[in-house]
Design a protein around this motif. Structure first.
Motif, PDB file in Angstrom:
ATOM      1  N   LYS A  27      33.245 -26.656   7.096  1.00 42.73           N
ATOM      2  CA  LYS A  27      34.097 -25.918   6.531  1.00 42.73           C
ATOM      3  C   LYS A  27      35.636 -26.053   6.630  1.00 42.73           C
ATOM      4  O   LYS A  27      36.379 -26.059   5.457  1.00 42.73           O
ATOM      5  N   ARG A  28      36.083 -26.653   7.797  1.00 45.60           N
ATOM      6  CA  ARG A  28      37.382 -26.941   8.164  1.00 45.60           C
ATOM      7  C   ARG A  28      37.748 -28.178   7.386  1.00 45.60           C
ATOM      8  O   ARG A  28      38.854 -28.174   6.968  1.00 45.60           O
ATOM      9  N   GLU A  31      38.539 -27.185   4.061  1.00 43.79           N
ATOM     10  CA  GLU A  31      39.663 -26.580   3.698  1.00 43.79           C
ATOM     11  C   GLU A  31      41.227 -27.505   4.045  1.00 43.79           C
ATOM     12  O   GLU A  31      42.229 -27.553   3.042  1.00 43.79           O
ATOM     13  N   ARG A  34      41.314 -29.681   0.722  1.00 40.96           N
ATOM     14  CA  ARG A  34      41.927 -28.514  -0.290  1.00 40.96           C
ATOM     15  C   ARG A  34      43.236 -28.266  -0.105  1.00 40.96           C
ATOM     16  O   ARG A  34      44.067 -28.599  -1.122  1.00 40.96           O
ATOM     17  N   ASP A  35      43.738 -28.178   1.010  1.00 38.58           N
ATOM     18  CA  ASP A  35      45.063 -27.950   1.235  1.00 38.58           C
ATOM     19  C   ASP A  35      46.082 -29.063   1.227  1.00 38.58           C
ATOM     20  O   ASP A  35      47.174 -29.108   0.813  1.00 38.58           O
ATOM     21  N   ASP A  91      45.684 -32.176   8.476  1.00 39.58           N
ATOM     22  CA  ASP A  91      46.549 -31.016   8.393  1.00 39.58           C
ATOM     23  C   ASP A  91      47.897 -31.081   8.257  1.00 39.58           C
ATOM     24  O   ASP A  91      48.448 -31.894   8.907  1.00 39.58           O
TER      25      ASP A  91
END
Length: 175
Positions: A27-28, A31, A34-35, A91
């Motif tokens: 899941k992370r 994310e 996507r980000d 990130d």
């Protein structure tokens, strides 16, 4: 020391730990992809499945127990001594700290213990950041760095750019 399970310090003092992904990391990872706003984002299921079935050829980076980056890869069926890197993402808060290069190098060193001697990846012509990342990883690992055409744009349904194949290979293999 297993290079995929180390915890070197970043320049900011945060400890970055590297490890194999687990299904719960999917899941992370989705994310972060996507980000990034630059990666082709796959289904959340794909990241969960990848973390489960390809954990030996993938890596995540953690800060304070939170996944902040990942590299997904697999051994190419026709050339099992080659790690094919599918996606690299970090990130936004961790960019510029060499996390991506450290993940690539750590993953390669981990896979080298199982017979991997080269890295392949595909990169679109406009993605200069990824080209620099893999060129830097090749230098750090003592590998040659080359590029060749791979997938033409007409192979894709959308307005996807062509993808070039980048080859990070042992110096002796191309001399």
């Amino acid at each position: 020391m297993n290079p995929i399970e180390n915890t070197p310090e970043t320049d900011t003092g945060n400890t970055v730990a590297f490890r194999r992904p687990r299904a719960r990391d999917g899941k992370r990872m989705w994310e972060i992809a996507r980000d990034s706003q630059v990666l082709d984002v796959n289904s959340p299921y794909a990241y969960v499945l990848w973390s489960q079935d390809f954990s030996e050829t993938s890596i995540v980076a953690e800060v304070d127990g939170n996944v902040v980056g990942f590299v997904t890869g697999y051994r190419r069926p026709a050339t099992p001594d080659t790690l094919m890197v599918w996606q690299v993402a970090v990130d936004d808060a961790q960019r510029g700290k060499r996390v991506a290069q450290r993940m690539l190098c750590g993953l390669f060193e981990h896979c080298a213990s199982a017979g991997v001697v080269a890295i392949n990846t595909t990169i679109s012509p406009d993605n200069e950041a990824s080209q620099r990342l893999f060129a830097g990883a090749a230098r750090a690992l003592g590998l040659r760095f080359a590029r060749e055409p791979f997938f033409s744009a007409d192979l894709f349904l959308d307005s996807h750019e062509p993808e070039d194949l980048y080859l990070l290979t042992p110096a002796a293999a191309t001399e």
